[in-house]
Design a protein around this motif. Structure first.
Motif, PDB file in Angstrom:
ATOM      1  N   TRP A   4      52.299  53.605  20.529  1.00 62.93           N
ATOM      2  CA  TRP A   4      52.882  52.269  20.311  1.00 62.93           C
ATOM      3  C   TRP A   4      52.657  51.798  18.875  1.00 62.93           C
ATOM      4  N   PHE A   5      51.573  52.253  18.229  1.00 63.60           N
ATOM      5  CA  PHE A   5      51.320  51.831  16.841  1.00 63.60           C
ATOM      6  C   PHE A   5      52.433  52.351  15.928  1.00 63.60           C
ATOM      7  N   LEU A   6      52.912  53.555  16.245  1.00 66.04           N
ATOM      8  CA  LEU A   6      54.011  54.115  15.441  1.00 66.04           C
ATOM      9  C   LEU A   6      55.306  53.368  15.749  1.00 66.04           C
ATOM     10  N   VAL A   7      55.519  53.041  17.026  1.00 66.68           N
ATOM     11  CA  VAL A   7      56.732  52.306  17.406  1.00 66.68           C
ATOM     12  C   VAL A   7      56.736  50.941  16.712  1.00 66.68           C
ATOM     13  N   GLU A   8      55.556  50.301  16.675  1.00 64.97           N
ATOM     14  CA  GLU A   8      55.479  48.983  16.026  1.00 64.97           C
ATOM     15  C   GLU A   8      55.750  49.090  14.520  1.00 64.97           C
ATOM     16  N   SER A   9      55.288  50.188  13.919  1.00 67.00           N
ATOM     17  CA  SER A   9      55.451  50.338  12.467  1.00 67.00           C
ATOM     18  C   SER A   9      56.884  50.665  12.076  1.00 67.00           C
ATOM     19  N   ALA A  10      57.605  51.385  12.959  1.00 69.75           N
ATOM     20  CA  ALA A  10      58.976  51.792  12.617  1.00 69.75           C
ATOM     21  C   ALA A  10      59.832  51.751  13.882  1.00 69.75           C
ATOM     22  N   PRO A  11      60.129  50.536  14.406  1.00 73.27           N
ATOM     23  CA  PRO A  11      60.785  50.422  15.714  1.00 73.27           C
ATOM     24  C   PRO A  11      62.148  51.100  15.786  1.00 73.27           C
ATOM     25  N   ASP A  12      62.912  51.077  14.709  1.00 73.65           N
ATOM     26  CA  ASP A  12      64.265  51.659  14.772  1.00 73.65           C
ATOM     27  C   ASP A  12      64.227  53.179  14.688  1.00 73.65           C
ATOM     28  N   GLU A  13      63.176  53.712  14.084  1.00 71.12           N
ATOM     29  CA  GLU A  13      63.105  55.158  13.869  1.00 71.12           C
ATOM     30  C   GLU A  13      62.401  55.861  15.037  1.00 71.12           C
ATOM     31  N   ALA A  14      61.397  55.217  15.636  1.00 74.69           N
ATOM     32  CA  ALA A  14      60.540  55.903  16.618  1.00 74.69           C
ATOM     33  C   ALA A  14      61.151  55.853  18.022  1.00 74.69           C
ATOM     34  N   ARG A  15      62.379  56.384  18.169  1.00 74.90           N
ATOM     35  CA  ARG A  15      63.090  56.247  19.450  1.00 74.90           C
ATOM     36  C   ARG A  15      62.578  57.212  20.513  1.00 74.90           C
ATOM     37  N   LEU A  16      62.334  58.438  20.107  1.00 73.10           N
ATOM     38  CA  LEU A  16      61.827  59.432  21.061  1.00 73.10           C
ATOM     39  C   LEU A  16      60.417  59.037  21.520  1.00 73.10           C
ATOM     40  N   ILE A  17      59.643  58.530  20.572  1.00 69.55           N
ATOM     41  CA  ILE A  17      58.249  58.153  20.870  1.00 69.55           C
ATOM     42  C   ILE A  17      58.225  57.011  21.896  1.00 69.55           C
ATOM     43  N   ARG A  18      59.110  56.047  21.698  1.00 67.28           N
ATOM     44  CA  ARG A  18      59.190  54.926  22.650  1.00 67.28           C
ATOM     45  C   ARG A  18      59.643  55.432  24.032  1.00 67.28           C
ATOM     46  N   ALA A  19      60.664  56.299  24.035  1.00 61.76           N
ATOM     47  CA  ALA A  19      61.181  56.808  25.317  1.00 61.76           C
ATOM     48  C   ALA A  19      60.086  57.560  26.073  1.00 61.76           C
ATOM     49  N   ALA A  20      59.283  58.334  25.334  1.00 67.24           N
ATOM     50  CA  ALA A  20      58.198  59.094  25.965  1.00 67.24           C
ATOM     51  C   ALA A  20      57.195  58.144  26.627  1.00 67.24           C
ATOM     52  N   ARG A  21      56.851  57.079  25.915  1.00 70.04           N
ATOM     53  CA  ARG A  21      55.919  56.083  26.468  1.00 70.04           C
ATOM     54  C   ARG A  21      56.483  55.499  27.760  1.00 70.04           C
ATOM     55  N   GLU A  22      57.786  55.202  27.726  1.00 69.19           N
ATOM     56  CA  GLU A  22      58.388  54.568  28.902  1.00 69.19           C
ATOM     57  C   GLU A  22      58.438  55.541  30.089  1.00 69.19           C
ATOM     58  N   ILE A  23      58.737  56.801  29.795  1.00 67.24           N
ATOM     59  CA  ILE A  23      58.764  57.802  30.882  1.00 67.24           C
ATOM     60  C   ILE A  23      57.368  57.914  31.506  1.00 67.24           C
ATOM     61  N   ASN A  24      56.353  58.045  30.662  1.00 67.66           N
ATOM     62  CA  ASN A  24      54.997  58.219  31.196  1.00 67.66           C
ATOM     63  C   ASN A  24      54.527  56.964  31.942  1.00 67.66           C
ATOM     64  N   ASP A  25      54.896  55.789  31.434  1.00 63.85           N
ATOM     65  CA  ASP A  25      54.527  54.556  32.142  1.00 63.85           C
ATOM     66  C   ASP A  25      55.280  54.409  33.463  1.00 63.85           C
ATOM     67  N   GLY A  26      56.365  55.145  33.620  1.00 69.84           N
ATOM     68  CA  GLY A  26      57.142  55.055  34.864  1.00 69.84           C
ATOM     69  C   GLY A  26      56.611  55.971  35.956  1.00 69.84           C
ATOM     70  N   GLN A  27      55.624  56.820  35.642  1.00 66.48           N
ATOM     71  CA  GLN A  27      55.141  57.789  36.642  1.00 66.48           C
ATOM     72  C   GLN A  27      54.470  57.150  37.860  1.00 66.48           C
ATOM     73  N   PRO A  28      53.631  56.091  37.685  1.00 65.83           N
ATOM     74  CA  PRO A  28      53.024  55.506  38.898  1.00 65.83           C
ATOM     75  C   PRO A  28      54.084  55.090  39.921  1.00 65.83           C
ATOM     76  N   ALA A  29      55.204  54.546  39.441  1.00 69.18           N
ATOM     77  CA  ALA A  29      56.269  54.131  40.378  1.00 69.18           C
ATOM     78  C   ALA A  29      56.848  55.350  41.112  1.00 69.18           C
ATOM     79  N   ARG A  30      56.905  56.500  40.437  1.00 72.15           N
ATOM     80  CA  ARG A  30      57.394  57.723  41.094  1.00 72.15           C
ATOM     81  C   ARG A  30      56.453  58.120  42.237  1.00 72.15           C
ATOM     82  N   VAL A  31      55.145  57.972  41.962  1.00 69.13           N
ATOM     83  CA  VAL A  31      54.149  58.329  42.995  1.00 69.13           C
ATOM     84  C   VAL A  31      54.266  57.362  44.183  1.00 69.13           C
TER      85      VAL A  31
END
Ligand code: SAJ
Length: 412
Positions: A262-289
């Protein structure tokens, strides 16, 4: 040489005791008086293999003591937490407070080191401006460097010594001064660079892992849809000489990998798209369980659910950001749903904990494995008639009795 280590957590405490047992006079500083008192009695407040013995040795040698405030020293090491806010911004308040606490004690020739994982440009934009209140100039009157910690919880003492280290100085001389200090116990190679590159490097290491785990979690979803086992696919794909897939699971926990990208996403929000998507995918895992458990309950009818593993990964006692918590809370809130929670390493939590693994297995109808702690991996209880929800593929290769039902994440 006298050192002042600010922050006596998972990084500060092992580093402080390591320096003390290598001949330095160390003052450990923490804002929590109970930790200071414990440490002065030679006791510790965190679990880490070998740490209790090291701290005891450091305190007994008379070279380490603790206090709630810093004192004049030759070097100051900042090892305080850098959590994220609700909106995924870096909370730098602890770093600011620790730096401000150094101001009255900073003298010409001192060395200041930031160990806390921090957003890029923290040395330049936060530490230097705060320390400028002393009238001293970084790189001219005092030395400033970032030496990010890279140790794996559960293996901290071993990795503190053996890992390679990146040291970024505000000037080349600052980096050399910090290297001379860490050489006291670091046996890995030490690479010198500038402070901002060191800040970025650390964030990139954890982001690499997060993005790779997200790929594994996404593949688990794809395999569920297609009707194949992600575990088998990963096992076979990893036989390629240049493929090293990570492992899917109930989510990414801990205070590092779930935070640092998230520190990288905050520093470069428009550029860090894959990094943000990865965070969101991993944060979505508890709901999958949760959905997997609900599907099992719909099929097999109501019954007590037992959850095994509250920590953020196997064989540690650390529960910070653990994905187990939202999952257990979700079922605790359900009216009329009996829930049992077990973890061999956790002594206290917001949930009542049962201690006997075999008894919990006997009492429950649904057995949800969230963390692959060693006692679970090595046990062979009677699972007959049970519904097992395996989020970490613990039972992939094990022969289970034919009358038990197995649901695995990443497998239809
Ligand atoms: N996880 C998966 N699948 C995997 C690997 C991990 O779901 O294939 C999950 C774990 O279950 C856990 C989380 O990811 O919930 C993080 O665990 P971890 O073992 O990957 O990492 P940490 O957070 O314990 O330690 C990391 C390490 N960084 C890297 O490996 C790049 C460590 O070296 C750092 O020092 C530490 O972060 C830190 O303090 O930054």
């Amino acid at each position: 040489m006298k050192l002042c280590v600010l922050g006596l957590g998972y990084i500060g405490l092992p580093s402080a005791s390591m320096f003390a047992t290598h001949g330095f006079e160390v003052l450990g500083v923490d804002v929590r008086p109970e930790i200071v008192q414990k440490l002065n009695n030679g006791e510790i407040h965190i679990e880490e293999p070998g740490l209790a013995t090291l701290v005891e040795a450091a305190v007994k040698s008379g070279r380490m003591r603790a206090s709630v405030s810093p004192e004049p020293s030759d070097a100051f090491i900042i090892a305080v937490p850098t959590p994220i806010t609700e909106t995924h911004g870096a909370d730098m308040s602890y770093v600011r407070q620790a730096t401000e606490a150094i101001v009255p004690h900073l003298r010409p020739g001192n060395l200041v080191i930031l160990e806390s994982t921090s957003p890029p440009r923290t040395c330049a934009d936060i530490i230097i401006p705060i320390l400028s209140a002393t009238g001293l100039i970084a790189g001219r009157d005092y030395h400033l460097a970032h030496t990010p910690e890279r140790v794996l919880p559960g293996q901290i003492l071993k990795e503190l010594i053996a890992n390679d280290r990146i040291i970024g100085g505000v000037t080349p001389l600052c980096a050399e001064k910090a290297r001379d200090l860490y050489r006291a116990f670091v046996q890995g190679e030490i690479f010198l660079t500038d402070a901002t590159t060191a800040e970025m490097t650390k964030l990139v290491e954890n982001t690499f892992r997060d993005v790779n785990i997200a790929l594994a979690n996404e593949l688990a979803r794809v395999c569920e849809k297609i009707g194949t086992s992600v575990w088998e696919v990963i096992r076979l794909a990893n036989r390629h000489p240049r493929v090293r897939l990570h492992t899917p699971g109930p989510g990414v926990g801990g205070h590092c990998i779930a935070v640092d990208p998230w520190f990288l996403v905050e520093s470069a929000p428009d550029e860090a798209r894959l990094i943000r998507a990865a965070r969101e995918i991993n944060d979505g895992q508890p709901a999958r369980v949760m959905a997997l458990i609900e599907r099992a309950v719909e099929t097999h009818g109501p019954g007590p659910i037992a959850f095994f593993g509250l920590t953020y990964k196997p064989d540690v006692d650390d529960t910070r950001e653990s994905p187990s918590f939202p999952i257990v809370r979700h079922f605790m809130k359900k009216k009329g749903q009996p829930v049992i929670v077990h973890d061999p390493n956790v002594k206290k939590s917001e949930f009542p904990l049962e201690k006997d693994f075999q008894q919990v297995v006997a009492k429950a109808r649904y057995l949800v494995f969230l963390v692959g702690h060693r006692p679970y991996r090595e046990s062979a209880p009677d699972f007959s008639g049970k519904v097992i929800i395996d989020t970490i593929n613990m039972f992939g290769g094990r022969g289970l009795s034919p009358d038990c039902h197995l649901y695995t994440l990443g497998k239809r």
